[in-house]
Design a protein around this motif. Structure first.
Motif, PDB file in Angstrom:
ATOM      1  N   LEU A  20       1.028  -1.027  -0.130  1.00  0.00           N
ATOM      2  CA  LEU A  20       0.188  -0.030  -0.096  1.00  0.00           C
ATOM      3  C   LEU A  20       0.805   1.272  -0.049  1.00  0.00           C
ATOM      4  CD1 LEU A  20      -2.656  -0.956   2.711  1.00  0.00           C
ATOM      5  CD2 LEU A  20      -2.860  -1.454   0.125  1.00  0.00           C
ATOM      6  N   ASP A  23      -1.246   6.730   0.458  1.00  0.00           N
ATOM      7  CA  ASP A  23      -2.744   7.019   0.346  1.00  0.00           C
ATOM      8  C   ASP A  23      -3.632   5.922   0.543  1.00  0.00           C
ATOM      9  OD1 ASP A  23      -2.042   5.495  -2.037  1.00  0.00           O
ATOM     10  OD2 ASP A  23      -2.773   7.114  -3.332  1.00  0.00           O
ATOM     11  N   ARG A  24      -2.919   4.410   0.739  1.00  0.00           N
ATOM     12  CA  ARG A  24      -3.646   3.385   1.177  1.00  0.00           C
ATOM     13  C   ARG A  24      -4.238   2.654  -0.271  1.00  0.00           C
ATOM     14  NH1 ARG A  24      -2.914   1.607   6.051  1.00  0.00           N
ATOM     15  NH2 ARG A  24      -4.750   0.056   5.941  1.00  0.00           N
ATOM     16  N   TRP A  25      -3.842   3.248  -1.057  1.00  0.00           N
ATOM     17  CA  TRP A  25      -4.016   2.506  -2.695  1.00  0.00           C
ATOM     18  C   TRP A  25      -3.098   1.351  -2.749  1.00  0.00           C
ATOM     19  CZ3 TRP A  25      -7.881   3.134  -6.122  1.00  0.00           C
ATOM     20  CH2 TRP A  25      -9.013   4.366  -5.881  1.00  0.00           C
ATOM     21  N   GLU A  72      -9.297  -1.653  -6.851  1.00  0.00           N
ATOM     22  CA  GLU A  72      -9.737  -0.500  -7.173  1.00  0.00           C
ATOM     23  C   GLU A  72     -10.148   0.581  -6.256  1.00  0.00           C
ATOM     24  OE1 GLU A  72     -12.123  -1.599 -10.544  1.00  0.00           O
ATOM     25  OE2 GLU A  72     -10.431  -2.509 -11.574  1.00  0.00           O
ATOM     26  N   ALA A  73      -9.885   0.267  -5.002  1.00  0.00           N
ATOM     27  CA  ALA A  73     -10.264   1.451  -3.864  1.00  0.00           C
ATOM     28  C   ALA A  73      -9.095   1.388  -2.877  1.00  0.00           C
ATOM     29  CB  ALA A  73     -11.341   0.998  -3.337  1.00  0.00           C
ATOM     30  N   PRO A  74      -8.964   2.648  -2.183  1.00  0.00           N
ATOM     31  CA  PRO A  74      -8.019   2.421  -0.990  1.00  0.00           C
ATOM     32  C   PRO A  74      -8.479   1.497   0.127  1.00  0.00           C
ATOM     33  CG  PRO A  74      -9.404   4.633  -1.173  1.00  0.00           C
ATOM     34  CD  PRO A  74      -9.570   3.837  -2.201  1.00  0.00           C
TER      35      PRO A  74
END
Length: 119
Positions: A20, A23-25, A72-74
């Motif tokens: 990660l 930004d935690r993506w 496809e999301a944090p």
């Protein structure tokens, strides 16, 4: 500095490992089937963006068929009430899994085919 997490998805019997960004993506994602230890994915966000920007028709689809899909999301911040539970993972362990997964997925792909073998 990236962080590394793992989580188990019992519905699919999959261990998921993610690198990660701040930004935690997910920057890189590995999936390992729990029942037999077969790698199902080893996808990189950077590689997906390169495929997208290449202009080649179907490049992203071809990449995802071979290496899987990057989330496809944090990822949410750690919260014991949220399922699945994210566990911290040492970077060395993630790197080892990443190398093993990429090697396996590249060996599964036939030289003239982008479809990976689900075994």
């Amino acid at each position: 500095m990236p962080t590394y997490v793992r989580w188990y998805w019992p519905d699919d019997d999959r261990w998921n490992y993610d690198e990660l960004g701040t930004d935690r993506w997910a920057l890189r994602h590995v999936e390992l089937r729990g029942s037999d230890g077969v790698f199902m994915a080893a996808a990189s966000l950077a590689d997906v963006l390169i495929a997208r920007d290449s202009g080649a028709q179907g490049a992203v689809t071809e990449y995802e068929q071979r290496y899987g899909i990057v989330p496809e999301a944090p990822f949410p911040l750690p919260d014991p009430a949220v399922e699945p539970t994210l566990e911290s993972l040492p970077s060395e362990e993630f790197e080892r899994l990443w190398r093993d997964a990429r090697r396996q997925l590249e060996q599964q792909a036939a030289p003239d085919s982008s479809v990976r073998n689900e075994q």
